[in-house]
Write a protein that holds these residues in place. Structure first.
Motif, mmCIF file in Angstrom:
data_model
loop_
_atom_site.group_PDB
_atom_site.id
_atom_site.type_symbol
_atom_site.label_atom_id
_atom_site.label_comp_id
_atom_site.label_asym_id
_atom_site.label_seq_id
_atom_site.Cartn_x
_atom_site.Cartn_y
_atom_site.Cartn_z
ATOM 1 N N SER A 29 0.841 -1.194 0.000
ATOM 2 C CA SER A 29 0.000 0.000 0.000
ATOM 3 C C SER A 29 0.879 1.248 0.000
ATOM 4 O O SER A 29 1.589 1.511 0.974
ATOM 5 N N PRO A 30 0.838 2.065 -1.061
ATOM 6 C CA PRO A 30 1.636 3.297 -1.089
ATOM 7 C C PRO A 30 1.277 4.249 0.045
ATOM 8 O O PRO A 30 2.149 4.948 0.578
ATOM 9 N N PHE A 31 0.014 4.287 0.427
ATOM 10 C CA PHE A 31 -0.411 5.166 1.508
ATOM 11 C C PHE A 31 0.228 4.736 2.819
ATOM 12 O O PHE A 31 0.727 5.562 3.594
ATOM 13 N N TRP A 32 0.212 3.440 3.078
ATOM 14 C CA TRP A 32 0.824 2.934 4.299
ATOM 15 C C TRP A 32 2.329 3.181 4.303
ATOM 16 O O TRP A 32 2.893 3.623 5.312
ATOM 17 N N GLU A 33 2.972 2.925 3.187
ATOM 18 C CA GLU A 33 4.419 3.105 3.114
ATOM 19 C C GLU A 33 4.797 4.561 3.307
ATOM 20 O O GLU A 33 5.852 4.873 3.882
ATOM 21 N N GLY A 34 3.939 5.475 2.845
ATOM 22 C CA GLY A 34 4.242 6.900 2.930
ATOM 23 C C GLY A 34 3.871 7.537 4.249
ATOM 24 O O GLY A 34 4.389 8.607 4.594
ATOM 25 N N LEU A 35 2.970 6.896 5.005
ATOM 26 C CA LEU A 35 2.494 7.504 6.248
ATOM 27 C C LEU A 35 2.522 6.537 7.425
ATOM 28 O O LEU A 35 3.266 6.727 8.387
ATOM 29 N N SER A 82 3.428 9.164 -4.341
ATOM 30 C CA SER A 82 2.747 7.878 -4.486
ATOM 31 C C SER A 82 1.669 7.701 -3.434
ATOM 32 O O SER A 82 0.626 7.086 -3.696
ATOM 33 N N ALA A 83 1.892 8.237 -2.235
ATOM 34 C CA ALA A 83 0.886 8.161 -1.171
ATOM 35 C C ALA A 83 -0.230 9.167 -1.397
ATOM 36 O O ALA A 83 -1.416 8.869 -1.203
ATOM 37 N N GLN A 84 0.134 10.380 -1.848
ATOM 38 C CA GLN A 84 -0.886 11.402 -2.101
ATOM 39 C C GLN A 84 -1.868 10.962 -3.183
ATOM 40 O O GLN A 84 -3.069 11.222 -3.086
ATOM 41 N N GLU A 85 -1.350 10.301 -4.209
ATOM 42 C CA GLU A 85 -2.164 9.940 -5.370
ATOM 43 C C GLU A 85 -3.244 8.914 -5.053
ATOM 44 O O GLU A 85 -4.248 8.835 -5.776
ATOM 45 N N VAL A 86 -3.075 8.105 -4.019
ATOM 46 C CA VAL A 86 -4.041 7.029 -3.760
ATOM 47 C C VAL A 86 -5.020 7.363 -2.647
ATOM 48 O O VAL A 86 -5.858 6.529 -2.291
ATOM 49 N N ILE A 87 -4.938 8.578 -2.098
ATOM 50 C CA ILE A 87 -5.899 8.958 -1.059
ATOM 51 C C ILE A 87 -7.309 8.991 -1.662
ATOM 52 O O ILE A 87 -7.570 9.697 -2.631
ATOM 53 N N GLY A 88 -8.197 8.202 -1.118
ATOM 54 C CA GLY A 88 -9.568 8.118 -1.628
ATOM 55 C C GLY A 88 -9.731 7.191 -2.807
ATOM 56 O O GLY A 88 -10.830 7.086 -3.360
ATOM 57 N N GLN A 89 -8.658 6.485 -3.209
ATOM 58 C CA GLN A 89 -8.727 5.562 -4.344
ATOM 59 C C GLN A 89 -9.062 4.153 -3.876
ATOM 60 O O GLN A 89 -8.683 3.738 -2.773
ATOM 61 N N THR A 90 -9.729 3.399 -4.727
ATOM 62 C CA THR A 90 -10.209 2.064 -4.394
ATOM 63 C C THR A 90 -9.337 1.000 -5.034
ATOM 64 O O THR A 90 -8.843 1.171 -6.150
#
Length: 341
Positions: free
Chosen positions: A172-178, A218-226
């Motif tokens: 998960s890019p979001f997890w890796e970034g935050l 990479s994390a910003q781009e997937v916020i709210g993405q399914t």
């Protein structure tokens, strides 16, 4: 023929087998025997004589010909009453300086418990071999028929947390970034832990507002993405009236959809009819057809013949699948949002 019904104790083997197929990021049904056993026990309690404050209504989809359980879906009557319910609220912060001629709009993430007490649609999973013939629509929307029949068991607000984006390796890019910076564990590990014990979230979660422009792109781009596998489920719920309102999952950034229960199309438009059993039933538009019982709730989909406003003709096969006879009361609604009575 596919029929959706409440889970039973002897569905354990089928439930365990489905849990092995869900994959990383499917928080509510993982390949973990303890978690799966807890789900089954909670469902047995929900359909028991006493209703828990946070009841889990768990349903299975069964192929009546093979008697194989091929899917699962659930409704939580309320979330966050015992264990806190966390998500991020996506906001906007404006910083401006007339002197420097600078005007910046910055997206932010703030920890939230705003949906405490809401009812939740959850644990929707269909065996990949059966993802055809609108089986997914039946499995998901049958829950609305149950909610329409027993509104007193649910909150006025309804949410559905969508699985967020992860790549083919489950990263998960979001997890890796935050998240990794605060929890220091892999996404899959955190996801598994959150399904059984959320105390660690409160202990380690950042308490202050997060500026998303400080996160990797990479994390910003997937916020709210399914997640790709969850996109059809999202579109289905949006077709029923649920909407993304700016809340995302704290682990993978997946969107949370919500709506007032009274505004959900299948709940609002469903109505009672009397059953008439007939071999000659029209073809064409599919309807959801459900019974009015609690423990013996059943739901399937089929074309029907409407005879006036209060009688519907169904085939003997449908009557058998629903365990009803002529004259019994049914609840019906068009399967899709395009058709109106």
């Amino acid at each position: 023929m596919m029929v959706v019904r409440p889970i039973q104790a002897d569905d354990w083997d089928a439930l365990r087998e489905l849990s092995r197929k869900t994959g990383t990021g499917f928080t509510s049904l993982q390949d973990d025997e303890q978690q799966v056993r807890g789900k089954l026990d909670a469902a047995m309690a929900a359909f028991g004589e006493e209703t828990p404050e946070e009841a889990l209504y768990l349903f299975v989809m069964e192929d009546t010909e093979s008697q194989q359980v091929v899917g699962i879906s659930a409704i939580e009557s309320a979330v966050g009453l015992q264990d806190p319910w966390y998500n991020y609220r996506v906001g906007t912060l404006v910083q401006a300086s007339r002197e420097l001629n600078v005007y910046n709009r910055i997206s932010t993430l703030s920890i939230s418990n705003d949906h405490t007490g809401f009812s939740e649609l959850c644990t929707l999973f269909l065996d990949p071999d059966f993802r055809h013939s609108k089986n997914g629509s039946l499995l998901s929307k049958s829950r609305f028929m149950f909610m329409a029949e027993f509104p007193q068991r649910f909150n006025d607000g309804l949410i559905a947390e969508m699985r967020g984006y992860s790549d083919e390796n489950g990263v998960s890019p979001f997890w890796e970034g935050l998240g990794r910076h605060f929890f220091s564990i892999d996404f899959a590990h955190a996801d598994r832990r959150s399904s059984t014990n959320k105390v660690f979230i409160a202990e380690l979660m950042p308490k202050h507002t997060i500026y998303t422009n400080l996160l990797p792109e990479s994390a910003q781009e997937v916020i709210g993405q399914t997640h790709d596998n969850t996109t059809p489920a999202r579109k289905l719920l949006e077709g029923e009236g649920l909407r993304y309102t700016g809340y995302v999952d704290i682990f993978d950034g997946g969107p949370l959809l919500e709506a007032p229960v009274k505004d959900v199309r299948a709940i609002r438009e469903s109505r009672y009819v009397k059953a008439h059993v007939d071999d000659q039933v029209g073809s064409g538009e599919l309807y959801l057809i459900s019974t009015t019982g609690f423990n013996d709730f059943r739901c399937c989909m089929s074309p029907v013949t409407l005879e006036g406003n209060h009688i519907v003709s169904i085939t003997p096969a449908i009557a058998e699948a629903l365990n009803v006879k002529a004259g019994d009361t049914l609840r019906i609604v068009p399967l899709s949002a395009q058709r109106r009575f």
